[in-house]
Design a protein around this motif. Structure first.
Motif, short mmCIF file in Angstrom:
data_model
loop_
_atom_site.label_atom_id
_atom_site.label_comp_id
_atom_site.label_asym_id
_atom_site.label_seq_id
_atom_site.Cartn_x
_atom_site.Cartn_y
_atom_site.Cartn_z
N THR A 17 0.83 -1.20 0.00
CA THR A 17 0.00 0.00 0.00
C THR A 17 0.86 1.25 0.00
OG1 THR A 17 -1.69 -1.21 1.26
CG2 THR A 17 -1.90 1.18 1.18
N ALA A 18 1.97 1.23 0.73
CA ALA A 18 2.87 2.38 0.78
C ALA A 18 3.52 2.64 -0.58
CB ALA A 18 3.94 2.17 1.84
N THR A 19 3.93 1.58 -1.27
CA THR A 19 4.51 1.78 -2.60
C THR A 19 3.45 2.25 -3.59
OG1 THR A 19 4.20 -0.58 -3.12
CG2 THR A 19 6.33 0.08 -2.20
N THR A 20 2.22 1.81 -3.39
CA THR A 20 1.13 2.30 -4.23
C THR A 20 0.89 3.79 -3.98
OG1 THR A 20 0.08 0.13 -4.18
CG2 THR A 20 -1.28 1.97 -4.88
N ALA A 21 0.94 4.19 -2.72
CA ALA A 21 0.81 5.61 -2.39
C ALA A 21 1.94 6.42 -3.01
CB ALA A 21 0.78 5.79 -0.87
N THR A 22 3.13 5.83 -3.06
CA THR A 22 4.25 6.50 -3.72
C THR A 22 3.97 6.70 -5.19
OG1 THR A 22 5.80 5.52 -2.14
CG2 THR A 22 6.72 6.36 -4.19
N PHE A 23 3.48 5.66 -5.84
CA PHE A 23 3.13 5.75 -7.26
C PHE A 23 2.07 6.81 -7.50
CE2 PHE A 23 -0.10 4.17 -10.34
CZ PHE A 23 0.59 4.45 -11.51
N ALA A 24 1.00 6.77 -6.72
CA ALA A 24 -0.07 7.75 -6.89
C ALA A 24 0.40 9.15 -6.54
CB ALA A 24 -1.28 7.36 -6.03
N GLY A 25 1.28 9.26 -5.53
CA GLY A 25 1.81 10.56 -5.16
C GLY A 25 2.65 11.18 -6.26
N ILE A 26 3.45 10.36 -6.95
CA ILE A 26 4.23 10.88 -8.07
C ILE A 26 3.32 11.42 -9.16
CG2 ILE A 26 5.81 10.20 -9.93
CD1 ILE A 26 7.10 8.25 -7.97
N VAL A 27 2.25 10.68 -9.43
CA VAL A 27 1.32 11.12 -10.48
C VAL A 27 0.66 12.44 -10.10
CG1 VAL A 27 -0.81 10.55 -11.70
CG2 VAL A 27 0.91 8.78 -11.30
N THR A 28 0.20 12.56 -8.86
CA THR A 28 -0.46 13.80 -8.47
C THR A 28 0.53 14.97 -8.41
OG1 THR A 28 -0.22 13.14 -6.14
CG2 THR A 28 -2.32 12.68 -7.21
#
Length: 204
Positions: free
Chosen positions: A92-103
Motif C-alpha cells: 500500500t505504501a509503494t502504491t501511495a508512492t506511485f499515486a503521489g508521483i502522479v499527483t
C-alpha cells in the motif's frame, strides 16, 4: 518496474504533449530577450525543476510512503517482505508512492504552464488539452490502484480514503510552491536589456 513504466509511458505522455500547445504567457514581449550564449537548459530552469518542483515532490511522496507505513504500526527495522505482517502495508505504501508521483505531476504541469505569469493570468481552463491529459492520467492511475486484474499485474493495492485525501493535496502544494517563487520573481525589477554595439548612435 511496471509502475515506473506506467509513469513514464502512461501518465506523463499526454500532459507533456499538451504543454507543447500552451500559448505564450502574458508579458513575454515586455521582457528582455534571452542572452545569445544561453542554452535551452539554463541554470534557472534547473533550479526550478530540481530545487523547487523536484524537492517538494520528493518530500511529499516520501511523506505519503512513510505515513502509510506509520498508520500500520511500522517501526524502523520491522520486516515488510512477503509473508510478514506488514507486507500489505508495504504494498500500500509503494502504491501511495506511485499515486503521489502522479499527483505531483499534475501540480508540476500546472506550474510549468508559465515561467513568470501567475496561473490566474492565463486561466485554469485555457488549455483544454492539458486538462484532458490530466483527467486521463488520474483515471489511468485509479484503474491501476483499484482494478483487481491491474493490481495483480502492477503490484498495487487499494488506497484508504485518508491516504487518498492526503495525496489529493499534492498538486496544490507543488503548484503553490512554484507560484510563490514566480510571485517573488515578478516583484523583482527586470534587468535592463543590453543594446548591441552596432545599434548605438555615434556621438556627434
Amino acid at each position: 518496474m511496471l509502475q515506473i513504466l506506467a509513469i513514464d509511458l502512461g501518465t506523463e505522455t499526454l500532459p507533456a504533449l499538451a504543454l507543447g500547445r500552451e500559448r505564450s504567457e502574458p508579458g513575454i514581449m515586455q521582457r528582455p530577450p534571452r542572452p545569445r550564449h544561453q542554452g535551452v537548459i539554463s541554470r534557472d530552469m534547473l533550479v526550478r525543476s530540481w530545487g523547487y518542483l523536484g524537492l517538494v515532490s520528493a518530500a511529499l511522496v516520501m511523506a505519503g510512503y512513510f505515513y502509510v507505513l506509520w498508520r500500520a504500526g511500522w517501526q524502523p527495522g520491522d520486516p515488510t517482505g512477503t509473508g510478514s505482517p506488514l507486507h500489505h502495508a508495504y504494498v500500500t505504501a509503494t502504491t501511495a508512492t506511485f499515486a503521489g508521483i502522479v499527483t505531483c505531476q499534475v501540480g508540476t504541469a500546472l506550474a510549468a504552464r508559465t515561467d513568470h505569469a501567475a496561473l490566474r493570468d492565463i486561466g485554469l481552463f485555457s488549455n483544454p488539452l492539458l486538462l484532458a491529459g490530466i483527467a486521463f492520467e488520474l483515471a489511468f492511475t485509479a484503474a491501476l490502484v483499484y482494478a483487481p486484474p491491474l493490481q495483480h499485474l502492477f503490484g498495487t493495492a487499494a488506497l484508504p480514503l485518508d491516504v487518498v485525501l492526503l495525496i489529493a493535496t499534492f498538486p496544490v502544494l507543488v503548484w503553490g510552491t512554484d507560484e510563490l517563487r514566480r510571485a517573488r520573481r515578478r516583484r523583482q525589477p527586470a534587468p535592463a536589456a543590453s543594446v548591441p554595439p552596432w545599434s548605438r548612435r555615434k556621438g556627434g
